[in-house]
Every structure is written in C-alpha cells, then in structure tokens.
Design a protein around this motif. Structure first.
Motif, mmCIF file in Angstrom:
data_model
loop_
_atom_site.group_PDB
_atom_site.id
_atom_site.type_symbol
_atom_site.label_atom_id
_atom_site.label_comp_id
_atom_site.label_asym_id
_atom_site.label_seq_id
_atom_site.Cartn_x
_atom_site.Cartn_y
_atom_site.Cartn_z
ATOM 1 N N MET A 39 0.827 -1.214 0.000
ATOM 2 C CA MET A 39 0.000 0.000 0.000
ATOM 3 C C MET A 39 0.862 1.266 0.000
ATOM 4 O O MET A 39 0.580 2.217 -0.737
ATOM 5 N N HIS A 40 1.910 1.287 0.808
ATOM 6 C CA HIS A 40 2.753 2.485 0.891
ATOM 7 C C HIS A 40 3.470 2.754 -0.432
ATOM 8 O O HIS A 40 3.638 3.908 -0.830
ATOM 9 N N GLU A 41 3.858 1.694 -1.114
ATOM 10 C CA GLU A 41 4.505 1.861 -2.410
ATOM 11 C C GLU A 41 3.527 2.439 -3.430
ATOM 12 O O GLU A 41 3.874 3.327 -4.208
ATOM 13 N N TRP A 42 2.301 1.933 -3.399
ATOM 14 C CA TRP A 42 1.281 2.448 -4.315
ATOM 15 C C TRP A 42 1.009 3.927 -4.050
ATOM 16 O O TRP A 42 0.851 4.718 -4.975
ATOM 17 N N ARG A 43 0.977 4.323 -2.805
ATOM 18 C CA ARG A 43 0.724 5.736 -2.494
ATOM 19 C C ARG A 43 1.836 6.619 -3.046
ATOM 20 O O ARG A 43 1.572 7.695 -3.591
ATOM 21 N N VAL A 44 3.074 6.183 -2.909
ATOM 22 C CA VAL A 44 4.199 6.956 -3.446
ATOM 23 C C VAL A 44 4.079 7.054 -4.969
ATOM 24 O O VAL A 44 4.222 8.135 -5.545
ATOM 25 N N ILE A 45 3.786 5.936 -5.621
ATOM 26 C CA ILE A 45 3.621 5.936 -7.079
ATOM 27 C C ILE A 45 2.509 6.892 -7.490
ATOM 28 O O ILE A 45 2.668 7.687 -8.430
ATOM 29 N N THR A 46 1.388 6.843 -6.813
ATOM 30 C CA THR A 46 0.234 7.673 -7.171
ATOM 31 C C THR A 46 0.532 9.157 -7.024
ATOM 32 O O THR A 46 0.198 9.964 -7.899
ATOM 33 N N VAL A 47 1.165 9.525 -5.925
ATOM 34 C CA VAL A 47 1.503 10.938 -5.709
ATOM 35 C C VAL A 47 2.468 11.415 -6.787
ATOM 36 O O VAL A 47 2.313 12.506 -7.343
ATOM 37 N N LEU A 48 3.451 10.585 -7.116
ATOM 38 C CA LEU A 48 4.413 10.977 -8.155
ATOM 39 C C LEU A 48 3.767 11.016 -9.538
ATOM 40 O O LEU A 48 4.139 11.841 -10.367
ATOM 41 N N ALA A 49 2.804 10.150 -9.781
ATOM 42 C CA ALA A 49 2.095 10.173 -11.070
ATOM 43 C C ALA A 49 1.328 11.484 -11.231
ATOM 44 O O ALA A 49 1.213 12.005 -12.345
ATOM 45 N N GLN A 50 0.845 12.032 -10.132
ATOM 46 C CA GLN A 50 0.085 13.282 -10.187
ATOM 47 C C GLN A 50 0.984 14.513 -10.191
ATOM 48 O O GLN A 50 0.653 15.523 -10.802
ATOM 49 N N ASP A 51 2.124 14.436 -9.483
ATOM 50 C CA ASP A 51 2.959 15.625 -9.303
ATOM 51 C C ASP A 51 4.320 15.556 -9.985
ATOM 52 O O ASP A 51 5.134 16.456 -9.806
ATOM 53 N N ALA A 52 4.595 14.502 -10.726
ATOM 54 C CA ALA A 52 5.809 14.330 -11.527
ATOM 55 C C ALA A 52 7.084 14.136 -10.693
ATOM 56 O O ALA A 52 7.703 13.101 -10.781
ATOM 57 N N GLU A 53 7.474 15.108 -9.908
ATOM 58 C CA GLU A 53 8.715 14.997 -9.138
ATOM 59 C C GLU A 53 8.542 15.704 -7.800
ATOM 60 O O GLU A 53 8.090 16.846 -7.755
ATOM 61 N N LEU A 54 8.896 15.010 -6.739
ATOM 62 C CA LEU A 54 8.756 15.555 -5.384
ATOM 63 C C LEU A 54 9.923 15.103 -4.523
ATOM 64 O O LEU A 54 10.544 14.073 -4.807
ATOM 65 N N THR A 55 10.162 15.837 -3.443
ATOM 66 C CA THR A 55 11.109 15.357 -2.446
ATOM 67 C C THR A 55 10.389 14.343 -1.557
ATOM 68 O O THR A 55 9.152 14.298 -1.520
ATOM 69 N N GLN A 56 11.172 13.557 -0.846
ATOM 70 C CA GLN A 56 10.553 12.604 0.080
ATOM 71 C C GLN A 56 9.722 13.346 1.118
ATOM 72 O O GLN A 56 8.636 12.896 1.486
ATOM 73 N N GLN A 57 10.198 14.508 1.566
ATOM 74 C CA GLN A 57 9.457 15.282 2.570
ATOM 75 C C GLN A 57 8.125 15.778 2.013
ATOM 76 O O GLN A 57 7.119 15.801 2.721
ATOM 77 N N GLU A 58 8.094 16.148 0.753
ATOM 78 C CA GLU A 58 6.832 16.570 0.130
ATOM 79 C C GLU A 58 5.853 15.395 0.059
ATOM 80 O O GLU A 58 4.656 15.567 0.272
ATOM 81 N N ILE A 59 6.363 14.204 -0.205
ATOM 82 C CA ILE A 59 5.511 13.017 -0.232
ATOM 83 C C ILE A 59 4.970 12.742 1.165
ATOM 84 O O ILE A 59 3.787 12.426 1.325
ATOM 85 N N VAL A 60 5.808 12.902 2.186
ATOM 86 C CA VAL A 60 5.359 12.743 3.579
ATOM 87 C C VAL A 60 4.190 13.686 3.841
ATOM 88 O O VAL A 60 3.163 13.283 4.391
ATOM 89 N N GLY A 61 4.318 14.944 3.437
ATOM 90 C CA GLY A 61 3.264 15.927 3.661
ATOM 91 C C GLY A 61 1.972 15.606 2.934
ATOM 92 O O GLY A 61 0.882 15.789 3.469
#
Length: 151
Positions: A39-61
C-alpha cells in the motif's frame, strides 16, 4: 458526580479507524496479489504520477505517511526500477523522486483496478452519499490538522 462513559462502537475515531483498516486491507491485498505492490509503495507511485517529481518530505506531507515509511517504499520502488531518486539541486541533503517509464506504465495498469475496487467498496451508496462522505472526510482532515497545529 456523573461519570463519563465511552461507548467504543459509537466513538467516531474508532469507527473511522475500523472503516479505514477494512478498506485498506481490501485494496492492499489486491495490489499485492496483482501488482506486487504494498500500500505504501502504491501511495508513493500515485503521488508521483500526479505531481511528476517531489522530495521525500513533500511526499510525507501529501500522504501523511512517516518519513521512514516513505523512504523504505522509495528504496524498494527504486530497486524495482519503478522510481528514480536523485540529489535535490536546491538542498543536497534531500532527494527528488520521480517515476521511471516502468513506474508510469505500472501506474496506468493499476488505476483501472483501483477504480474498480473503489466502486466495489462504495457499492450500495448513492452518488450523493459518496459526494457527501468525501466532503465530510475532507472537513475532518482539516479539523484534525487544525487541532494538531494548536498542540
């Protein structure tokens, strides 16, 4: 002196937790079985699919996952060539994450299954009830954030 009693089955945080866990289990099981994703991997993939490139801290937020969970998910996704991590040019102490072509392809394969699972879980609720539920959940998130910032 009156004594307060807590009826656990009527306690909203408990009910939200049960509902969240039940839905998460359904989805996590499907993602693991069909796509080899936690599940956590899917969430990271989904956020990056929507926002293209993020820092790990931005993904945490954005995901409300803790930084260790995000870091572990990112490491596993990078190991599987689904994600790339590069040093952040603006802050050498952090990393910028983005999906690889393989990661984007996997995302596009998972989305229909995710939407189908969502529809299955929401079966029996009207379009209006679903809309109202989403609205209430957003308002609860805002209220919880407000309480956290006051502490």
């Amino acid at each position: 002196m009156t004594r307060s009693h807590l009826k656990l089955d009527e306690f909203l945080p408990y009910r939200l937790s049960l509902a969240s866990n039940a839905v998460s289990q359904v989805i996590a099981q499907a993602y693991e079985e069909h796509f080899g994703l936690k599940m956590h991997e899917w969430r990271v993939i989904t956020v990056l699919a929507q926002d293209a490139e993020l820092t790990q801290q931005e993904i945490v937020g954005r995901t409300k996952m803790d930084k260790v969970t995000v870091s572990r998910a990112a490491q596993e996704l990078e190991r599987r060539s689904l994600l790339r991590r590069v040093t952040n040019a603006e802050d050498g102490r952090s990393l910028r994450l983005s999906l690889t072509t393989e990661g984007r392809t996997l995302y596009e394969r998972v989305v229909p299954a995710a939407l189908e699972l969502e529809a299955e879980v929401l079966e029996g609720l009207s379009a209006r009830e679903i809309s109202e539920l989403k609205d209430v959940l957003r308002r609860l998130e805002v209220a919880a954030d407000r309480v956290l910032t006051r502490r």
